[in-house]
Write a protein that holds these residues in place. Structure first.
Motif, PDB file in Angstrom:
ATOM      1  N   ASP A 123       0.814  -1.214   0.000  1.00 44.94           N
ATOM      2  CA  ASP A 123       0.000   0.000   0.000  1.00 44.94           C
ATOM      3  C   ASP A 123       0.849   1.266   0.000  1.00 44.94           C
ATOM      4  OD1 ASP A 123      -2.316  -1.535   0.018  1.00 44.94           O
ATOM      5  OD2 ASP A 123      -2.363  -1.630   2.214  1.00 44.94           O
ATOM      6  N   THR A 126       1.712   4.098  -4.032  1.00 40.26           N
ATOM      7  CA  THR A 126       1.071   5.319  -4.523  1.00 40.26           C
ATOM      8  C   THR A 126       1.235   6.500  -3.565  1.00 40.26           C
ATOM      9  OG1 THR A 126      -1.031   4.599  -3.564  1.00 40.26           O
ATOM     10  CG2 THR A 126      -0.638   4.057  -5.872  1.00 40.26           C
ATOM     11  N   THR A 127       2.147   6.390  -2.612  1.00 36.49           N
ATOM     12  CA  THR A 127       2.304   7.427  -1.593  1.00 36.49           C
ATOM     13  C   THR A 127       3.584   8.229  -1.801  1.00 36.49           C
ATOM     14  OG1 THR A 127       3.554   6.043  -0.043  1.00 36.49           O
ATOM     15  CG2 THR A 127       1.143   5.887   0.045  1.00 36.49           C
ATOM     16  N   GLU A 159       4.084   9.243 -10.615  1.00 32.41           N
ATOM     17  CA  GLU A 159       3.132   9.791  -9.658  1.00 32.41           C
ATOM     18  C   GLU A 159       3.708  10.982  -8.901  1.00 32.41           C
ATOM     19  OE1 GLU A 159       1.474   6.607  -7.290  1.00 32.41           O
ATOM     20  OE2 GLU A 159       1.161   5.383  -9.092  1.00 32.41           O
ATOM     21  N   THR A 169      -2.842  14.089  -7.508  1.00 34.74           N
ATOM     22  CA  THR A 169      -2.384  12.727  -7.775  1.00 34.74           C
ATOM     23  C   THR A 169      -2.598  12.385  -9.243  1.00 34.74           C
ATOM     24  OG1 THR A 169      -4.499  11.658  -7.312  1.00 34.74           O
ATOM     25  CG2 THR A 169      -3.007  12.017  -5.438  1.00 34.74           C
ATOM     26  N   GLN A 171      -3.693   9.602 -10.315  1.00 29.51           N
ATOM     27  CA  GLN A 171      -4.974   8.909 -10.413  1.00 29.51           C
ATOM     28  C   GLN A 171      -6.137   9.902 -10.440  1.00 29.51           C
ATOM     29  OE1 GLN A 171      -2.467   8.146  -8.394  1.00 29.51           O
ATOM     30  NE2 GLN A 171      -1.974   5.981  -8.706  1.00 29.51           N
ATOM     31  N   GLY A 189      -7.663   2.987 -10.054  1.00 24.73           N
ATOM     32  CA  GLY A 189      -8.395   3.154  -8.815  1.00 24.73           C
ATOM     33  C   GLY A 189      -9.839   2.751  -9.033  1.00 24.73           C
ATOM     34  N   SER A 237      -6.881  -3.814  -2.364  1.00 23.22           N
ATOM     35  CA  SER A 237      -6.251  -2.530  -2.051  1.00 23.22           C
ATOM     36  C   SER A 237      -5.421  -2.015  -3.217  1.00 23.22           C
ATOM     37  CB  SER A 237      -5.377  -2.648  -0.801  1.00 23.22           C
ATOM     38  OG  SER A 237      -4.294  -3.535  -1.006  1.00 23.22           O
ATOM     39  N   THR A 241      -6.415   1.566  -5.081  1.00 23.83           N
ATOM     40  CA  THR A 241      -5.534   2.737  -5.148  1.00 23.83           C
ATOM     41  C   THR A 241      -5.019   2.981  -6.560  1.00 23.83           C
ATOM     42  OG1 THR A 241      -3.675   1.339  -4.456  1.00 23.83           O
ATOM     43  CG2 THR A 241      -4.812   2.589  -2.744  1.00 23.83           C
TER      44      THR A 241
END
Length: 369
Positions: A123, A126-127, A159, A169, A171, A189, A237, A241
């Protein structure tokens, strides 16, 4: 007996014939295939026991081609210059010799950042936290001198560049400017309300595979805590995302329609990319033996380019193949766009089923010209 059903425009019956043959040859084969010519749909076929017309499933690295459309918008809007250093937009990236690495080089797998020891959390991809860790990494080779497929980390780079330049973002920008307005049935997503349409990618586990060293090139390239990269879109998840490297899910029509909307426009609407932007994004940047896999590869800015071992289109074509042999591309030489998604993972590259079907689509378009 399983049969193909859907829409075939006059002149494209050869594609239907091949698709029907593939279904007849393998009772377990299920797939969707779609194509647009000059912005009009000419093909929308579904076949096999495990695929419905409205099925969504994983497309793995086809997600990179979808995400690249957002990068193209940033270039077109003047927010991102392919010939500027990455560090211009992302100062923390400019350490360990990466200060001179250009955006076009980073986005054509030349950064030398194919993975990180210990890997990324599932997870985390995408951070901004993943971007912090990647920016601090010492590259495996002198940036800009060689290329090696960044299977998952190129998504982190795309990203973060989006966050740094657009303040949004990737996304979110894709959803707002591309997926919704262009009515594209492909998600970075997948929302909860569409989850009922999703069907897991089927694949055959390899039980006798030798141990993969997590610190090898292959191990670093599969830099996620899963037993096989084939699991990725089947994890809720991940598809929720929408990691831009491999977490996109959709239909074959979604892929074909996006590439059509970008290059020819759909149903009389103008394309969302200019010819100048398409030329900049689709120009081949690297070709040869890939440092990560040892196989021959060719890349434009993010997009794959055709070559003898991945012969999906003309020299002007650009797109991306996925780990399950899904394929999406545009071919400006024929004013075509194409999408293919199988339910069960199969052999990609040439002469895989996707490439055979794509060749028949091009043959039909050429004959009708």
């Amino acid at each position: 007996m399983q049969t193909a059903y859907g829409f075939v425009a006059p002149g494209y019956e050869n594609v239907l014939d091949l698709f029907a043959t593939l279904i007849a040859e393998d009772p377990g084969y299920s797939a969707q295939v779609a194509a647009y010519h000059q912005g009009e749909q000419v093909l929308a076929l579904t076949g096999g026991p495990d695929m419905a017309r409205d099925t969504l499933t994983g497309a793995y690295s086809c997600s990179k081609g979808v995400a690249a459309m957002v990068i193209a918008l940033l270039v077109q809007d003047g927010l991102l210059d392919l010939d500027s250093p990455v560090a211009r937009y992302w100062p923390e990236f400019g350490v360990h010799g990466k200060d001179r690495l250009l955006v076009r080089e980073a986005l054509s797998h030349q950064a030398g950042l194919i993975g990180i020891e210990g890997g990324f959390g599932l997870d985390e991809f995408t951070t901004s936290a993943a971007a912090v860790r990647l920016a601090a990494l010492k590259p495996m080779w002198e940036p800009g001198t060689q290329f090696g497929y960044h299977a998952l980390t190129i998504g982190i780079i795309m990203e973060e560049l989006c966050r740094r330049t657009a303040g949004e973002t990737l996304q979110g920008l894709y959803e707002r400017r591309l997926r919704k307005p262009e009515e594209v049935d492909f998600f970075l997503g997948l929302p909860a309300e569409s989850e009922s349409r999703y069907r897991d990618v089927l694949y055959d586990p390899v039980t006798d595979q030798p141990w993969m060293d997590p610190l090898s090139l292959e191990g670093l390239n599969s830099n996620a805590p899963v037993s096989t990269i084939m699991e990725l879109p089947n994890v809720r998840s991940v598809r929720a995302t929408g990691m831009s490297a491999a977490g996109g899910v959709g239909s074959a029509d979604g892929l074909a329609r996006l590439y059509a909307a970008a290059t020819t426009g759909v149903q009389g609407e103008p394309p969302f990319l200019t010819a100048e932007t398409i030329d900049a994004m689709a120009q081949e940047q690297v070709w040869g033996l890939d440092r990560s896999s040892g196989l021959d590869n060719a890349f434009a800015v993010v997009f794959m380019k055709p070559h003898p071992s991945r012969n999906f289109g003309s020299h002007r074509a650009f797109g991306h193949e996925g780990a399950n042999a899904a394929l999406g591309f545009a071919d400006p030489a024929y004013l075509l766009s194409f999408g293919y998604i199988p339910r069960r993972a199969e052999e990609g590259r040439t002469p895989g089923k996707a490439h055979r079907l794509a060749a028949e689509v091009r043959r039909a378009a050429a004959a009708l010209a």
